[in-house]
Each structure stands twice: as C-alpha cells, then as structure tokens.
Scaffold this active site. Structure first.
Site, mmCIF file in Angstrom:
data_model
loop_
_atom_site.group_PDB
_atom_site.id
_atom_site.type_symbol
_atom_site.label_atom_id
_atom_site.label_comp_id
_atom_site.label_asym_id
_atom_site.label_seq_id
_atom_site.Cartn_x
_atom_site.Cartn_y
_atom_site.Cartn_z
ATOM 1 N N HIS A 117 0.952 -1.262 -0.173
ATOM 2 C CA HIS A 117 0.175 0.137 -0.514
ATOM 3 C C HIS A 117 0.901 1.401 0.127
ATOM 4 O O HIS A 117 2.125 1.605 0.176
ATOM 5 C CB HIS A 117 -0.682 0.043 1.781
ATOM 6 C CG HIS A 117 -2.003 0.931 1.708
ATOM 7 N ND1 HIS A 117 -1.447 2.990 1.703
ATOM 8 C CD2 HIS A 117 -3.168 0.959 1.161
ATOM 9 C CE1 HIS A 117 -2.623 3.128 1.492
ATOM 10 N NE2 HIS A 117 -3.909 2.387 1.295
ATOM 11 N N ASP A 194 3.529 -4.468 8.544
ATOM 12 C CA ASP A 194 1.989 -4.125 8.122
ATOM 13 C C ASP A 194 0.914 -4.942 8.035
ATOM 14 O O ASP A 194 0.032 -5.778 7.551
ATOM 15 C CB ASP A 194 2.050 -3.165 6.428
ATOM 16 C CG ASP A 194 1.369 -2.185 6.525
ATOM 17 O OD1 ASP A 194 -0.100 -3.002 6.880
ATOM 18 O OD2 ASP A 194 0.727 -1.752 5.093
ATOM 19 N N GLN A 197 -4.463 -5.510 7.412
ATOM 20 C CA GLN A 197 -4.987 -6.225 6.717
ATOM 21 C C GLN A 197 -4.918 -7.693 7.227
ATOM 22 O O GLN A 197 -5.768 -9.076 6.779
ATOM 23 C CB GLN A 197 -4.859 -6.328 4.700
ATOM 24 C CG GLN A 197 -5.468 -5.055 4.221
ATOM 25 C CD GLN A 197 -6.328 -4.698 4.208
ATOM 26 O OE1 GLN A 197 -7.599 -5.309 4.570
ATOM 27 N NE2 GLN A 197 -6.751 -3.705 3.597
ATOM 28 N N LYS A 220 -10.793 -1.156 10.337
ATOM 29 C CA LYS A 220 -10.950 -1.600 9.249
ATOM 30 C C LYS A 220 -11.445 -3.329 10.071
ATOM 31 O O LYS A 220 -10.994 -3.621 9.744
ATOM 32 C CB LYS A 220 -9.721 -2.292 9.033
ATOM 33 C CG LYS A 220 -9.149 -1.029 7.771
ATOM 34 C CD LYS A 220 -7.602 -1.632 6.828
ATOM 35 C CE LYS A 220 -7.646 -0.047 6.413
ATOM 36 N NZ LYS A 220 -7.670 0.597 5.078
ATOM 37 N N CYS A 363 -4.643 2.617 -3.833
ATOM 38 C CA CYS A 363 -3.288 2.967 -3.156
ATOM 39 C C CYS A 363 -2.394 2.028 -3.346
ATOM 40 O O CYS A 363 -1.644 2.002 -2.018
ATOM 41 C CB CYS A 363 -3.632 3.166 -1.428
ATOM 42 S SG CYS A 363 -4.876 4.961 -1.971
HETATM 43 N N1 PLP Z 1 -1.429 -0.230 4.089
HETATM 44 C C1 PLP Z 1 -2.237 -1.162 3.651
HETATM 45 C C2 PLP Z 1 -2.004 -2.943 3.894
HETATM 46 C C3 PLP Z 1 -3.902 -0.830 3.617
HETATM 47 O O1 PLP Z 1 -4.611 -1.750 3.742
HETATM 48 C C4 PLP Z 1 -3.861 0.159 4.398
HETATM 49 C C5 PLP Z 1 -5.483 0.842 3.420
HETATM 50 O O2 PLP Z 1 -6.011 0.267 3.087
HETATM 51 C C6 PLP Z 1 -3.250 1.219 5.115
HETATM 52 C C7 PLP Z 1 -2.108 0.201 5.286
HETATM 53 C C8 PLP Z 1 -3.695 2.311 5.132
HETATM 54 O O3 PLP Z 1 -4.112 2.736 6.384
HETATM 55 P P1 PLP Z 1 -4.605 4.408 6.523
HETATM 56 O O4 PLP Z 1 -5.635 4.623 5.460
HETATM 57 O O5 PLP Z 1 -6.237 2.949 7.942
HETATM 58 O O6 PLP Z 1 -3.728 4.068 7.915
#
Ligand code: PLP
Length: 405
Positions: A117, A194, A197, A220, A363
């Site tokens: 992401h 990270d 998910q 999430k 993203c």
């Molecule tokens: N990393 C991953 C794998 C994600 O799926 C997301 C959001 O979709 C993020 C980071 C960013 O999360 P946030 O927008 O809640 O900061």
C-alpha cells in the site's frame, strides 16, 4: 454471522438491500461501538492522564484498559509496547521518522515489496530522500507471490529495516511473513509488519511472529476511524526517539532541557483519542468473543467460494488465483475481444444493484503497474457477510457483464 449487530446493513442503497463487500477499505460498525461512544460522551468524558477529578480518572482508566486489550489481542508482552496513533498510515510515518532518525544513514537500505500500500512505500521513500538511503523492492513471481529467493539476494549488511504487508490489500494474499522475519533476523535486520489487512482477519501473535513492529488501523476491524496502533518491541521503543513534541510525552520541560516520559507515552504527544480507544476496546471484546480463528475460518470459506464463483465466469480474470488469501479477492472483466472493461464501469453497475465493492488502484500503484492494468475490482468480506451476499454479488456481476459486453 452477527449481521444483526450492524445496523447499517439494514440500509437500502438505490432501493436495493445493501451487500457490503468493501471491508478492506473500512468495515461497518456494530451497535455496541455506537453505544460505547454515546455512553462515553454522555457519562465520563474528560481529558485523560491530567486530572485528579473523578471523570478524568475514569477516562484514564478506560483508555488504559483499552491499551491492555490491544496488547492481549496481538499477544504483546506488555501494554508499554502499544502506542495509540491515528491509523496505519500515521504509525508507519511515525516509525519511518523515529527509526529513520536513529538508525538510518547515507547508503543504508530499506526493503519493501512490490505489492505494498502507498502507506508502506511513501514514508520510507521520504526517509530515503532525507537520509540519502536506498529503497529496495522485493519482486513478485509469476503467480503474484513474493519472490523470497530475490529477497534473500537484496537483504545485505546495508539493510536496516524490512517493511512488508502481512496480507496484500489488493490481492488478499497472505504473505510468508514468518519466513521474511526469520531471514531478516538471521542478518540482524528489523522487520515492520503492515497488519492493516491481517489483524482484523487472522489471529496475529507478535511474540510468535517475533516481528519488531506491527501496525494496523481500528477502523478496518469494526472500530472507530482516527485510531491506529504502532506495536514495537520494548527494546526498540526504549531506544528510539519520539517524533512529536507536546503535552503528555514529556517527563519534565524547561527551556534548557526537556526529558521524555516513559513508554508508551513518549510517543503519544497531545490529547489521545481516548473515546476511540475505549470504544475499540469494546469491539475487541466482541471480536474475541466470536474468536479470531472462527472469523478467519468464516471469511476464508466466503473468499474461497467467491473465487470459485468468479472462476466460472469466462470473461473474468482473478488475480493471484489459488494463493492463500484472507478476506479479499481482486479481479477484472474483459470483453469477448479481450479488451479490459474499466473496473469503474463494473463498480458503478454493481452499485446500482446495491453491491458495494472497491474499484481502482487501491493505493497500490506499483502493483497495478506491474499487473499492467489501471485498476481492479476488489470484493472483500467481513464477519457479517454471508454466502447469500456472495450469490447476490455474482448475480449482479453477471448482469453488469452482460450490459458491458
Ligand atoms: N496498509 C494496508 C495494507 C492497507 O490496506 C491500508 C488501508 O487500506 C493502509 C496501510 C492504510 O491504512 P489507513 O488508511 O487506515 O491509515
């Protein structure tokens, strides 16, 4: 499973029953979260950590109980290792600043992967620019799994940190994070996972994984927006510098010298989202009651069924077909002449039928560039989705495909 606990699922969208399959972007909220927020503001709202008066003490206790619940959820050794942030993005930015300032110098290397992401790319890129360090990328194999042999080759004595998604937000694929952590540690390199998910969908145990850092977002996982977690091993957090100055993060301030607070407060400048943390604690209780193993099993069954149904449609291409997944499936639709039907067009026609999916680059532009498509359609499931939801989605998708041919 527990559908009745989520009031928004009774809403009609364009006059149709809502089928919500955009859970990887954000999940819907249970009534208990909505009630917890109303109760907190109605009965004990006061700023935390600073007051001797009753309400402040109640608020502080509830905020700190929530921290203990988060620590338990991910099996941290202690709640000192749990830093409340605004979300995954904020957590990674904080880590890139703190770890970057302390541990990264000119010519050092940070490793991410091709499927990250943007939140797990850009903060590291910015760090590399600041420090004249180098960002290295773990490539993908043909089946879209991470190329671990290539990872071994780019991991070297200049590597300072590896930061990789546990579960891909686009493909839903569960990455071999245990192998990545083991290989990095063999070279003395720290790893940030990270977990945006993975924590909502799998039972994550930071001690078993032995990761140095783990980041995720409450929203999430049926929790409130504007709240996230940065977990770090105590030995790391003790030696890393704070990134933001202000109230709460200090021990003593004078114009000559300021000393910092103990963990985790050293990293929590300003008034925290104590209403959000309390409400998230309530959600964690609910998730633990259902059981993360049961949630994983339920969602795995749905995602597998979804993938199998998509595989029956001749003009649909599923990405990372057959790889182990948690919660999300990405695909595209093609015309008879093999031309891509833009995922937005598919998404709009699904929306008209009450089906919420995500379309676009999610993203993760470097991954989409690699796939050579402008975007995908992503359906992602959660605790409250059912086989009937998947069936309704497939019926609606077939209609959309017919209209777009
Ligand atoms: N990393 C991953 C794998 C994600 O799926 C997301 C959001 O979709 C993020 C980071 C960013 O999360 P946030 O927008 O809640 O900061």
């Amino acid at each position: 499973m527990k559908r009745e606990n989520f009031p928004i699922l009774n809403e009609l969208v364009h006059g149709q029953k809502l089928v919500y399959l955009d859970n990887a972007a954000t999940t819907q909220k249970p009534q208990l979260l909505i009630d917890a927020i109303a109760k907190a503001y109605s009965h004990w709202n006061a700023n935390v950590h600073r007051g001797v008066h009753h309400l402040s003490q109640v608020a502080t206790q509830k905020h700190e109980e929530a921290r203990q619940k988060v620590a338990k959820l991910i099996h941290a050794q202690s709640e000192e290792e749990i830093i409340f942030t605004k979300g995954t993005t904020d957590s990674i930015n904080m880590l890139a600043r703190s770890f970057g300032d302390a541990m990264v110098g000119e010519g050092d290397e940070i490793i991410v992967s091709q499927l990250e992401h943007h939140s797990n790319i850009v903060p590291w890129q910015m760090l590399c620019e600041r420090k004249k360090a180098v960002l290295k990328v773990i490539p993908l194999q043909e089946d879209l799994s991470l190329n671990i042999e290539a990872f071994k080759e780019i991991l070297n004595e200049k590597t300072r940190l590896v930061s990789v998604a546990h579960v891909s937000n686009v493909l839903g694929v569960v990455n071999p994070i245990e192998d990545i952590i083991r290989l990095a540690h063999e070279k003395g390199v720290a790893v940030c996972v990270d977990g945006a998910q993975s924590v909502p969908h799998l039972a994550v145990d930071v001690q078993k994984l032995d990761c140095d850092f783990l980041v995720f977002s409450a929203h999430k996982m049926y929790g409130p927006t504007g709240l996230g977690i940065l977990y770090g091993k105590k030995e790391w957090l003790d030696k890393l510098p704070p990134t933001e100055g202000g109230g709460e993060m200090i021990e003593h301030v004078s114009f000559e010298k300021t000393t910092y607070n103990v963990l985790p407060y050293k990293f929590e400048a300003g008034t925290p989202n104590y209403i959000g943390s309390y409400a998230f604690g309530k959600v964690i209780d609910f998730v633990q009651e259902v059981g993360l193993e049961q949630i994983a099993e339920h969602e795995h069954k749905l995602a597998k069924y979804l993938e199998a149904q998509l595989a029956l449609l001749p003009n649909v291409r599923v990405y990372a077909a057959g790889l182990p997944k948690a919660g999300a499936v990405s695909f595209n639709v093609y015309r008879e002449d093999e031309a891509l039907i833009h995922p937005f067009d598919v998404g709009v026609l699904l929306d008209r039928q009450g089906i919420a999916v995500r379309t676009g680059h999610h993203c993760a532009e470097p991954l989409l560039d690699y796939l050579q498509v402008p975007g995908t359609v992503r359906a992602s499931v959660a605790i409250y989705n059912t086989i009937e939801d998947i069936d309704a989605f497939v019926v609606a998708l077939k209609k959309a495909i017919m209209m777009l041919q």
